[in-house]
Design an enzyme around this catalytic site. Structure first.
Site, PDB file in Angstrom:
ATOM      1  N   SER A  15       0.654 -31.940  13.386  1.00 54.22           N
ATOM      2  CA  SER A  15       0.442 -33.060  14.311  1.00 54.22           C
ATOM      3  C   SER A  15      -0.160 -32.623  15.642  1.00 54.22           C
ATOM      4  O   SER A  15      -0.577 -33.463  16.440  1.00 54.22           O
ATOM      5  CB  SER A  15       1.761 -33.805  14.554  1.00 54.22           C
ATOM      6  OG  SER A  15       2.743 -32.933  15.064  1.00 54.22           O
ATOM      7  N   ARG A  16      -0.221 -31.312  15.876  1.00 51.67           N
ATOM      8  CA  ARG A  16      -0.788 -30.810  17.136  1.00 51.67           C
ATOM      9  C   ARG A  16      -1.166 -29.340  16.960  1.00 51.67           C
ATOM     10  O   ARG A  16      -0.920 -28.735  15.924  1.00 51.67           O
ATOM     11  CB  ARG A  16       0.224 -30.965  18.280  1.00 51.67           C
ATOM     12  CG  ARG A  16       1.524 -30.192  18.054  1.00 51.67           C
ATOM     13  CD  ARG A  16       2.484 -30.320  19.230  1.00 51.67           C
ATOM     14  NE  ARG A  16       2.980 -31.683  19.362  1.00 51.67           N
ATOM     15  CZ  ARG A  16       4.125 -32.104  18.813  1.00 51.67           C
ATOM     16  NH1 ARG A  16       4.873 -31.284  18.102  1.00 51.67           N
ATOM     17  NH2 ARG A  16       4.532 -33.346  18.976  1.00 51.67           N
ATOM     18  N   GLY A  19      -2.362 -26.285  13.738  1.00 55.09           N
ATOM     19  CA  GLY A  19      -2.397 -27.064  12.507  1.00 55.09           C
ATOM     20  C   GLY A  19      -3.378 -28.213  12.585  1.00 55.09           C
ATOM     21  O   GLY A  19      -4.148 -28.465  11.645  1.00 55.09           O
ATOM     22  N   TYR A 168      13.328 -14.198  15.898  1.00 50.05           N
ATOM     23  CA  TYR A 168      11.984 -14.728  15.661  1.00 50.05           C
ATOM     24  C   TYR A 168      11.211 -13.822  14.715  1.00 50.05           C
ATOM     25  O   TYR A 168      10.524 -14.300  13.803  1.00 50.05           O
ATOM     26  CB  TYR A 168      11.238 -14.874  16.984  1.00 50.05           C
ATOM     27  CG  TYR A 168       9.828 -15.398  16.838  1.00 50.05           C
ATOM     28  CD1 TYR A 168       9.589 -16.668  16.324  1.00 50.05           C
ATOM     29  CD2 TYR A 168       8.723 -14.625  17.210  1.00 50.05           C
ATOM     30  CE1 TYR A 168       8.286 -17.163  16.177  1.00 50.05           C
ATOM     31  CE2 TYR A 168       7.426 -15.108  17.075  1.00 50.05           C
ATOM     32  CZ  TYR A 168       7.217 -16.375  16.557  1.00 50.05           C
ATOM     33  OH  TYR A 168       5.933 -16.855  16.420  1.00 50.05           O
ATOM     34  N   LYS A 172       9.497 -14.940  11.212  1.00 50.62           N
ATOM     35  CA  LYS A 172       8.058 -14.848  10.929  1.00 50.62           C
ATOM     36  C   LYS A 172       7.776 -13.866   9.795  1.00 50.62           C
ATOM     37  O   LYS A 172       6.899 -14.122   8.950  1.00 50.62           O
ATOM     38  CB  LYS A 172       7.287 -14.439  12.182  1.00 50.62           C
ATOM     39  CG  LYS A 172       7.271 -15.481  13.281  1.00 50.62           C
ATOM     40  CD  LYS A 172       6.749 -16.839  12.842  1.00 50.62           C
ATOM     41  CE  LYS A 172       5.290 -16.853  12.470  1.00 50.62           C
ATOM     42  NZ  LYS A 172       4.790 -18.237  12.199  1.00 50.62           N
TER      43      LYS A 172
END
Length: 277
Positions: A15-16, A19, A168, A172
């Protein structure tokens, strides 16, 4: 094949940011794009919803399907995938873009945030891949050059990548391990399974909220560099391009692009290296 015309992409969290940039680049070719993300109403701090993303995709020349979906929810993902297949007739490319971030040390990472990162990054990647792969196998049999592209870093077990933000990194690297395993598992099926990661910090609305990074965004590059790199990867022959951990600059260089100045937020400023490179 250097175009995505008529191809169908399923993009998580589109959506932003990166992406959406990947979606719009595909749309310029005339692709069909399904956006699977949680944001259906405006976020107080972040711009964009699945509906505004769909409008931008169609304005760019593609066909869009906005899907409200929490990718941690297996049933919701399968429903979104089915809706995509019903709308567009199949899925040719999966982009595992959705990700949660917290650049915090062990003692400063709440378990709720740990669970979010593992849930979105690792579980979400696995769930989306598992749901889309049967359709990618079908696409391969039809000669449609299917790809699975995950936005995750090269695997490197040096302690320096773990110590500052252990949770994190685990999250990832979990995405990257999916790439490593699925590339080999589906090699014989003719599916290109690869990872993509930026050489430098990319200017996104979400990253602008991260303390210590937002002050240096003059040294960042725009999301379009990742979009162009992703396009270069997923238009390559899936049968011979698989199991690779691409850096954006490398993918573009192999596609013949050497001048990266147009991607700079502020031309002439030395780019800020990203994590894991």
């Amino acid at each position: 094949m250097n175009t995505l015309a008529g191809r169908t992409l399923f993009i998580s969290g589109g959506s932003r940011g990166i992406g959406l940039a990947i979606a719009k680049r595909a749309a310029r070719d005339g692709a069909n794009v399904a956006i699977a993300a949680k944001t259906t109403t405006p976020h107080p701090k972040l711009p964009g919803t699945i509906h505004t993303a769909a409008a931008e995709i169609e304005a760019a020349g593609g066909k869009a399907l906005a899907l409200a979906c929490d990718i941690r929810d297996e049933a919701a993902v399968h429903a979104a995938v089915q809706a995509t297949v019903e709308r567009f007739g199949g899925i040719d490319i999966l982009v595992n873009n959705a990700s949660a971030i917290s650049l915090t040390g062990t003692l400063a990472t709440p378990i709720k945030r740990f669970d979010l990162m593992l849930g979105v990054n690792v579980r979400g990647t696995f769930v989306c891949s598992q749901a889309c792969l049967p359709h990618l196998v079908t696409a391969a049999r039809a000669g449609r050059n299917p790809h699975l592209l995950t936005l995750s870093p090269p695997l490197d077990l040096a302690a320096k990548w773990f110590a500052p933000h252990l949770a994190y990194t685990i999250a990832k690297y979990g995405m990257s391990m999916c790439v490593l395993g699925m590339a080999e598992e589906f090699r014989a099926d003719g599916i290109g399974v690869n990872a993509l990661w930026p050489r430098t910090v990319i200017d996104t609305a979400a990253l602008a909220l991260v303390p210590g990074v937002r002050e240096q965004l003059d040294r960042a590059r725009r999301p379009e560099i990742m979009a162009d790199a992703a396009h270069a990867i997923v238009t390559r022959d899936a049968r011979t391009t698989t199991g690779r951990f691409f850096i954006d600059e490398e993918a573009l260089r192999e596609a013949g692009v050497t001048d990266l100045t147009r991607y700079a937020n502020k031309p002439g400023v030395e780019p800020l290296p990203d994590l894991f490179v």
